[in-house]
Design an enzyme around this catalytic site. Structure first.
Site, short mmCIF file in Angstrom:
data_model
loop_
_atom_site.label_atom_id
_atom_site.label_comp_id
_atom_site.label_asym_id
_atom_site.label_seq_id
_atom_site.Cartn_x
_atom_site.Cartn_y
_atom_site.Cartn_z
CB CYS A 80 71.53 27.24 -44.89
SG CYS A 80 72.89 28.37 -44.62
NE ARG A 123 80.23 30.53 -39.43
CZ ARG A 123 79.56 31.57 -39.87
NH1 ARG A 123 80.16 32.73 -39.97
NH2 ARG A 123 78.29 31.46 -40.21
CD GLN A 160 75.11 32.55 -37.74
OE1 GLN A 160 74.69 31.47 -38.13
NE2 GLN A 160 75.67 33.43 -38.55
CG ASP A 164 70.93 31.86 -39.56
OD1 ASP A 164 70.66 32.79 -40.35
OD2 ASP A 164 71.62 30.88 -39.86
CG HIS A 177 67.91 30.13 -43.77
ND1 HIS A 177 68.33 29.67 -42.54
CD2 HIS A 177 69.03 30.46 -44.46
CE1 HIS A 177 69.65 29.71 -42.50
NE2 HIS A 177 70.10 30.18 -43.65
CE LYS A 201 78.84 39.77 -47.03
NZ LYS A 201 79.52 39.40 -45.82
CG HIS A 209 71.30 32.53 -46.37
ND1 HIS A 209 71.70 31.27 -45.98
CD2 HIS A 209 71.21 32.47 -47.71
CE1 HIS A 209 71.85 30.50 -47.03
NE2 HIS A 209 71.56 31.20 -48.10
ZN ZN Z 1 72.03 30.50 -44.13
#
Ligand code: ZN
Ligand code: ZN
Length: 588
Positions: A280, A309, A327, A329, A331, A410, A456
């Site tokens: 992010c 992680r 990911q 990913d 935003h 979410k 996200h």
């Molecule tokens: Zn994020």
């Protein structure tokens, strides 16, 4: 519109009772056969039950037949489960007298003065229940495996032995489940990953770190190309952020306070950094790099972002649970009035992509957890936005209270694979906190500064995990567009090698992912090996093909396509290998 709860209830209460009851019966049998065994905990799970035991000897599956026979006797006696309420003091005395030290430790942590026990026969357990009325309620069961498990899941504690089992209301359901387990074992992505030479994990490199071999790396690249194309088609912009960012930034975002147990830290020239556990922050810095107007929004930043992680070593599992993963990913920064359309766009994206892989799925909404940041009003508005779209679009969903991310509620997408197993992949998180913390703004049509909303979202989730799921979903036999090797050329004799080389060259030039097997081995053996490698096309080349300038293709399922001209095969494979296009969202 009406709110639709998901068709399937998350936990079938009677099944939970049945399985948990089976764990008591199993514990009784274990204690009878192995004197001195100490009991720890024995819950039901999504697929069955287990009980953790402390025992100086070692349990093995060889013990299962006699344990199962004894369990069957106890079940046939149809003994009632009797619930008892006693004081904590009495319970402590009871379990101390029985030498059940784990139960004593559990009791000491309970604040309530009233304790419930469940008894059947001579067996007694500290238990909140509920249970089946009697042991006869357990209709069909099976013990499955033994594994090590740390007391309270903490690797600093003693390693106990966990016996897994399962139970169903009917023998038929049990048989179907056992058949599914056998098939799952056959498709295990760790086994297939090795057999198909896709990836490996090396203790000397580190647990939970995936090393992709050429075919695995190719598979991932194909998926990534698919993702980039689909994102660009939907108005996303591709961005790339750094692996490490200054620690202060992670403090500002709230990650340090809420997520530091999972983060890796490093120090360079007295400056502290953290490896990103999420993508992010860089995306917010891109947003902030210039003044934004209401006309610029929505902005959709997409990154195939690699994150780290620190998962506990006990939970790591092949590709499914790792410490470094990438990911898909994105935003999305938008105006509050655009939020619904953006959420809808993501849900449509999810549907289109799941269709490409033939996955069905269910939706779950997770609400505010205990540990969280942001105001009540923001949480309410974000949760409502997610729910509104689900309700307006008549989509079924379940609610998981308190399971949201620390910065917002979410929607989780649970897909169902070919074996009927569920996997969590896509998520859509609505965040009003991060834009505030980073003072993101845009100039509205009124000329004033306003705060954007941030979403996200991931579609496939972690590439590693998704690849693991795909391997098991397809049993390693990937559709042609995904198969790292699409065809292999098999020569019948050494005389055919020059012709084979020409065919190989042509296919390579056409962009077909092709291998050659020109070894001096029997054709039958070469075909068998190619089938084990699950290569979609085997192109057999012998004297006949050489003379007539043809090839004889076979499919991996054994279908023989007979000799055909090379050009004809080329047209066929080009048509079949097209990367499916996920249908674009309907404009509303
Ligand atoms: Zn994020
Ligand atoms: Zn119980």
């Amino acid at each position: 519109m009406v709110r639709h709860p998901a068709a399937k209830k998350k936990e079938d209460d009677s099944l939970v009772k049945l399985r948990h009851s089976a764990s008591h019966v199993m514990a009784q049998a274990v204690q009878e056969f192995f004197p001195g065994v100490k009991l720890s905990i024995g819950p039901s799970t999504d697929d069955g039950f287990y009980y953790d035991f402390d025992y100086e000897g070692t349990f093995s599956p060889d013990d299962f037949p006699k344990l199962e026979a004894r369990m069957k006797e106890i079940i046939d006696q149809d003994l009632p489960f009797i619930r008892e309420e006693i004081s904590k003091e009495e319970a402590l005395n009871l379990f101390k007298k029985r030498g059940e030290l784990y139960k004593v430790e559990l009791l000491q942590a309970i604040e309530d003065e009233h304790i419930t026990l469940y008894r059947h026969d001579d067996f007694v357990d500290l238990c909140r229940g509920p249970h089946a009325p009697s042991t006869g309620g357990i209709k069909a069961f099976k013990l499955l495996s033994v594994a090590g498990a740390y007391w309270r899941g903490d690797e600093h504690n003693k390693m106990l032995q966990r016996i897994y089992g399962t139970a169903f209301p009917t023998q038929k359901e049990l048989d179907a489940y056992l058949a599914m387990l056998e098939e799952a074992k056959r498709r295990d992505h760790r086994r297939l990953g090795q057999e198909l030479d896709l990836f490996s994990i090396h203790e000397e490199a580190g647990a939970g770190l995936i090393i992709y071999h050429p075919k695995g790396a190719l598979l991932r690249s194909i998926l990534e190309d698919f993702e980039r194309r689909e994102h660009l088609r939907r108005g996303y912009q591709i961005v790339i952020g750094p692996q490490i960012l200054k620690l202060d930034l992670w403090k500002q975002s709230g990650h340090f306070d809420n997520y530091k147990d999972y983060m890796y830290f490093t120090q360079v020239e007295d400056q502290e950094y953290a490896l990103k556990p999420m993508n992010c922050l860089a995306h917010m810095l891109i947003y902030k790099s210039r003044q934004r107007s209401y006309r610029d929004l929505p902005l959709r930043y997409f990154e195939l972002g690699t994150v780290h992680r620190h998962e506990r070593s006990g939970v790591l599992h092949g590709l499914l649970r790792v410490r470094e993963f990438t990911q898909d990913d994105a935003h999305i920064l938008c105006r509050p009035d655009q939020l619904h359309d953006e959420i809808r766009g993501i849900l449509t994206f999810v549907k289109d992509v799941m269709d490409v892989f033939d996955f069905s799925y269910e939706l779950e909404v997770s609400t505010r957890p205990e540990k969280s940041i942001g105001s009540d009003a923001d949480w309410e508005m974000a949760t409502k936005a997610l729910m509104d779209v689900l309700i307006q679009d008549d989509l079924a969903y379940e609610v998981n209270e308190g399971e949201g991310a620390f910065y917002g509620p979410k929607i989780d997408v649970k897909l169902q694979d070919a074996l009927g197993r569920q996997w969590q992949c896509a998520t859509i998180q609505c965040d009003l906190t991060m834009p505030e913390r980073f003072d993101l703004s845009y100039i509205g049509s009124d000329g004033e500064k306003h705060r954007p909303v941030m979403l996200h979202r991931v579609i496939l989730g972690a590439m590693e995990r998704f690849i693991g799921i795909l391997i098991e979903h397809y049993g390693g036999a990937f559709p042609l567009w995904l198969a790292p090797v699409q065809a292999v050329i098999l020569t019948v004799t050494d005389r055919n090698i020059p012709y084979g080389e020409g065919i190989y060259q042509r296919l390579c030039e056409e962009g077909i992912r092709v291998e050659q097997d020109f070894r001096n081995e029997k054709l039958g053996l070469k075909i068998r090996e190619a089938q084990l490698q699950k290569i979609p096309y085997m192109l057999v080349i012998g004297d006949k093909e050489q003379e007539t300038k043809t090839i004889a293709p076979r499919r991996r399922d054994g279908t023989d396509l007979q000799g055909m001209e090379f050009e004809k095969f080329l047209a066929l494979i080009h048509n079949e290998r097209k990367i499916p296009e996920a249908s674009l969202p309907q404009r509303r």
